[in-house]
Design a protein around this motif. Structure first.
Motif, PDB file in Angstrom:
ATOM      1  N   ASP A  47       0.833  -1.207   0.000  1.00 55.17           N
ATOM      2  CA  ASP A  47       0.000   0.000   0.000  1.00 55.17           C
ATOM      3  C   ASP A  47       0.866   1.254   0.000  1.00 55.17           C
ATOM      4  OD1 ASP A  47      -2.767  -1.184   0.367  1.00 55.17           O
ATOM      5  OD2 ASP A  47      -1.642  -2.120   2.003  1.00 55.17           O
ATOM      6  N   ILE A  48       2.005   1.171   0.704  1.00 54.22           N
ATOM      7  CA  ILE A  48       2.926   2.307   0.826  1.00 54.22           C
ATOM      8  C   ILE A  48       4.359   1.797   0.724  1.00 54.22           C
ATOM      9  CG2 ILE A  48       3.776   4.147   2.367  1.00 54.22           C
ATOM     10  CD1 ILE A  48       1.026   4.058   3.752  1.00 54.22           C
ATOM     11  N   ILE A  49       5.219   2.597   0.101  1.00 48.48           N
ATOM     12  CA  ILE A  49       6.649   2.312   0.086  1.00 48.48           C
ATOM     13  C   ILE A  49       7.361   3.489   0.733  1.00 48.48           C
ATOM     14  CG2 ILE A  49       8.697   1.898  -1.334  1.00 48.48           C
ATOM     15  CD1 ILE A  49       6.787   0.769  -3.494  1.00 48.48           C
ATOM     16  N   LEU A  50       8.143   3.200   1.772  1.00 48.74           N
ATOM     17  CA  LEU A  50       9.023   4.195   2.382  1.00 48.74           C
ATOM     18  C   LEU A  50      10.385   3.968   1.745  1.00 48.74           C
ATOM     19  CD1 LEU A  50       7.974   3.857   6.127  1.00 48.74           C
ATOM     20  CD2 LEU A  50       7.121   5.462   4.417  1.00 48.74           C
ATOM     21  N   LEU A  51      10.860   4.923   0.956  1.00 45.36           N
ATOM     22  CA  LEU A  51      12.007   4.706   0.076  1.00 45.36           C
ATOM     23  C   LEU A  51      13.114   5.721   0.326  1.00 45.36           C
ATOM     24  CD1 LEU A  51      13.216   3.260  -2.411  1.00 45.36           C
ATOM     25  CD2 LEU A  51      11.788   4.747  -3.833  1.00 45.36           C
ATOM     26  N   ASP A  52      14.257   5.208   0.758  1.00 46.53           N
ATOM     27  CA  ASP A  52      15.437   6.043   0.962  1.00 46.53           C
ATOM     28  C   ASP A  52      16.010   6.452  -0.396  1.00 46.53           C
ATOM     29  OD1 ASP A  52      17.611   7.318   2.125  1.00 46.53           O
ATOM     30  OD2 ASP A  52      18.644   5.475   2.683  1.00 46.53           O
ATOM     31  N   ILE A  53      16.563   7.636  -0.482  1.00 48.15           N
ATOM     32  CA  ILE A  53      17.161   8.100  -1.737  1.00 48.15           C
ATOM     33  C   ILE A  53      18.509   7.438  -1.983  1.00 48.15           C
ATOM     34  CG2 ILE A  53      18.172  10.102  -2.896  1.00 48.15           C
ATOM     35  CD1 ILE A  53      15.884  11.774  -1.840  1.00 48.15           C
ATOM     36  N   MET A  54      19.283   7.247  -0.921  1.00 51.30           N
ATOM     37  CA  MET A  54      20.630   6.689  -1.060  1.00 51.30           C
ATOM     38  C   MET A  54      20.617   5.186  -0.799  1.00 51.30           C
ATOM     39  SD  MET A  54      22.399   9.357  -1.847  1.00 51.30           S
ATOM     40  CE  MET A  54      24.053   8.770  -1.672  1.00 51.30           C
ATOM     41  N   LEU A  55      20.804   4.394  -1.851  1.00 51.28           N
ATOM     42  CA  LEU A  55      20.874   2.949  -1.748  1.00 51.28           C
ATOM     43  C   LEU A  55      22.172   2.480  -2.398  1.00 51.28           C
ATOM     44  CD1 LEU A  55      17.186   2.170  -2.765  1.00 51.28           C
ATOM     45  CD2 LEU A  55      18.138   2.177  -0.458  1.00 51.28           C
ATOM     46  N   PRO A  56      22.676   1.306  -2.014  1.00 48.72           N
ATOM     47  CA  PRO A  56      23.975   0.884  -2.534  1.00 48.72           C
ATOM     48  C   PRO A  56      23.990   0.486  -4.013  1.00 48.72           C
ATOM     49  CG  PRO A  56      23.101  -0.765  -1.017  1.00 48.72           C
ATOM     50  CD  PRO A  56      22.180   0.418  -0.977  1.00 48.72           C
ATOM     51  N   ASP A  57      22.879   0.007  -4.540  1.00 44.20           N
ATOM     52  CA  ASP A  57      22.897  -0.486  -5.919  1.00 44.20           C
ATOM     53  C   ASP A  57      22.287   0.470  -6.935  1.00 44.20           C
ATOM     54  OD1 ASP A  57      20.364  -0.935  -4.832  1.00 44.20           O
ATOM     55  OD2 ASP A  57      20.048  -2.785  -5.958  1.00 44.20           O
ATOM     56  N   MET A  58      21.403   1.340  -6.508  1.00 40.25           N
ATOM     57  CA  MET A  58      20.789   2.337  -7.391  1.00 40.25           C
ATOM     58  C   MET A  58      20.120   3.387  -6.519  1.00 40.25           C
ATOM     59  SD  MET A  58      17.630  -0.040  -8.842  1.00 40.25           S
ATOM     60  CE  MET A  58      17.053   1.083 -10.069  1.00 40.25           C
ATOM     61  N   SER A  59      19.838   4.545  -7.073  1.00 35.93           N
ATOM     62  CA  SER A  59      19.223   5.594  -6.256  1.00 35.93           C
ATOM     63  C   SER A  59      17.735   5.305  -6.025  1.00 35.93           C
ATOM     64  CB  SER A  59      19.386   6.962  -6.919  1.00 35.93           C
ATOM     65  OG  SER A  59      18.436   7.133  -7.939  1.00 35.93           O
ATOM     66  N   GLY A  60      17.236   5.804  -4.921  1.00 40.97           N
ATOM     67  CA  GLY A  60      15.816   5.680  -4.646  1.00 40.97           C
ATOM     68  C   GLY A  60      14.968   6.380  -5.701  1.00 40.97           C
ATOM     69  N   ILE A  61      15.505   7.430  -6.287  1.00 35.06           N
ATOM     70  CA  ILE A  61      14.794   8.137  -7.358  1.00 35.06           C
ATOM     71  C   ILE A  61      14.611   7.214  -8.558  1.00 35.06           C
ATOM     72  CG2 ILE A  61      14.952  10.068  -8.994  1.00 35.06           C
ATOM     73  CD1 ILE A  61      16.355  11.624  -6.666  1.00 35.06           C
ATOM     74  N   ASP A  62      15.667   6.440  -8.896  1.00 34.72           N
ATOM     75  CA  ASP A  62      15.566   5.481 -10.003  1.00 34.72           C
ATOM     76  C   ASP A  62      14.604   4.346  -9.664  1.00 34.72           C
ATOM     77  OD1 ASP A  62      17.345   6.952 -11.539  1.00 34.72           O
ATOM     78  OD2 ASP A  62      19.087   5.790 -10.883  1.00 34.72           O
ATOM     79  N   VAL A  63      14.619   3.896  -8.415  1.00 36.23           N
ATOM     80  CA  VAL A  63      13.679   2.858  -7.974  1.00 36.23           C
ATOM     81  C   VAL A  63      12.252   3.368  -8.138  1.00 36.23           C
ATOM     82  CG1 VAL A  63      12.850   1.514  -5.994  1.00 36.23           C
ATOM     83  CG2 VAL A  63      15.318   1.811  -6.355  1.00 36.23           C
ATOM     84  N   CYS A  64      12.004   4.584  -7.701  1.00 37.63           N
ATOM     85  CA  CYS A  64      10.675   5.184  -7.810  1.00 37.63           C
ATOM     86  C   CYS A  64      10.228   5.250  -9.273  1.00 37.63           C
ATOM     87  CB  CYS A  64      10.689   6.576  -7.185  1.00 37.63           C
ATOM     88  SG  CYS A  64       9.099   7.408  -7.195  1.00 37.63           S
ATOM     89  N   ALA A  65      11.124   5.689 -10.148  1.00 37.38           N
ATOM     90  CA  ALA A  65      10.789   5.786 -11.577  1.00 37.38           C
ATOM     91  C   ALA A  65      10.429   4.418 -12.151  1.00 37.38           C
ATOM     92  CB  ALA A  65      11.957   6.404 -12.339  1.00 37.38           C
ATOM     93  N   LYS A  66      11.187   3.388 -11.774  1.00 35.79           N
ATOM     94  CA  LYS A  66      10.900   2.023 -12.255  1.00 35.79           C
ATOM     95  C   LYS A  66       9.555   1.534 -11.748  1.00 35.79           C
ATOM     96  CE  LYS A  66      14.137  -0.530 -14.288  1.00 35.79           C
ATOM     97  NZ  LYS A  66      14.046  -0.935 -15.667  1.00 35.79           N
ATOM     98  N   ILE A  67       9.283   1.765 -10.468  1.00 33.84           N
ATOM     99  CA  ILE A  67       8.013   1.327  -9.882  1.00 33.84           C
ATOM    100  C   ILE A  67       6.846   2.019 -10.576  1.00 33.84           C
ATOM    101  CG2 ILE A  67       6.603   1.531  -7.777  1.00 33.84           C
ATOM    102  CD1 ILE A  67       9.184   0.827  -6.218  1.00 33.84           C
ATOM    103  N   ARG A  68       7.004   3.286 -10.889  1.00 33.87           N
ATOM    104  CA  ARG A  68       5.930   4.054 -11.528  1.00 33.87           C
ATOM    105  C   ARG A  68       5.626   3.591 -12.955  1.00 33.87           C
ATOM    106  NH1 ARG A  68       3.097   4.732  -7.808  1.00 33.87           N
ATOM    107  NH2 ARG A  68       3.566   6.270  -6.245  1.00 33.87           N
ATOM    108  N   THR A  69       6.506   2.800 -13.567  1.00 31.61           N
ATOM    109  CA  THR A  69       6.223   2.281 -14.911  1.00 31.61           C
ATOM    110  C   THR A  69       5.341   1.046 -14.873  1.00 31.61           C
ATOM    111  OG1 THR A  69       8.194   0.864 -15.015  1.00 31.61           O
ATOM    112  CG2 THR A  69       8.432   3.137 -15.802  1.00 31.61           C
ATOM    113  N   ASN A  70       5.134   0.466 -13.691  1.00 28.07           N
ATOM    114  CA  ASN A  70       4.345  -0.755 -13.582  1.00 28.07           C
ATOM    115  C   ASN A  70       2.900  -0.409 -13.223  1.00 28.07           C
ATOM    116  OD1 ASN A  70       3.092  -3.157 -12.534  1.00 28.07           O
ATOM    117  ND2 ASN A  70       5.131  -4.057 -12.416  1.00 28.07           N
ATOM    118  N   PRO A  71       1.957  -0.720 -14.115  1.00 25.63           N
ATOM    119  CA  PRO A  71       0.555  -0.371 -13.856  1.00 25.63           C
ATOM    120  C   PRO A  71      -0.036  -1.039 -12.609  1.00 25.63           C
ATOM    121  CG  PRO A  71       0.801  -1.460 -16.003  1.00 25.63           C
ATOM    122  CD  PRO A  71       2.153  -1.349 -15.408  1.00 25.63           C
ATOM    123  N   LEU A  72       0.514  -2.179 -12.195  1.00 25.94           N
ATOM    124  CA  LEU A  72       0.023  -2.848 -10.984  1.00 25.94           C
ATOM    125  C   LEU A  72       0.279  -2.013  -9.733  1.00 25.94           C
ATOM    126  CD1 LEU A  72       1.269  -6.509 -11.588  1.00 25.94           C
ATOM    127  CD2 LEU A  72      -1.086  -5.654 -11.753  1.00 25.94           C
TER     128      LEU A  72
END
Length: 93
Positions: A47-72
């Motif tokens: 229902d909610i994702i609490l997402l840090d911006i600084m992650l070791p493998d990719m930025s939280g901003i990039d994670v957010c962008a990827k998640i937003r491409t999934n209609p589910l």
């Protein structure tokens, strides 16, 4: 039961947030990695994702962008978490 995915590179932050949220009755999923966060989000549809911006493998901003491409995951709220003082990064998030 509401489900919350917590993504933070700091395991202490993960444990504190997990404990607080579970005491309030939320189901939690946790990870320190961006790619795993994307996989967990798709598999469990939180229902909610609490997402840090600084992650070791990719930025939280990039994670957010990827998640937003999934209609589910269109209805999934994402709250960005950061300790960074940089205003430009906070605005981009």
């Amino acid at each position: 039961m509401k489900k919350i995915l917590i993504v933070d590179d700091d395991t202490s932050n993960l444990e504190i947030l997990k404990e607080i949220l579970e005491l309030d009755g939320y189901e939690t999923l946790t990870t320190t990695l961006g790619l795993q966060a994307i996989e967990l989000a798709i598999r469990h549809i939180p229902d909610i994702i609490l997402l840090d911006i600084m992650l070791p493998d990719m930025s939280g901003i990039d994670v957010c962008a990827k998640i937003r491409t999934n209609p589910l995951l269109n209805d999934c709220a994402i709250i960005m978490i950061t300790g960074l003082g940089n205003r430009d990064i906070r605005l981009k998030a």
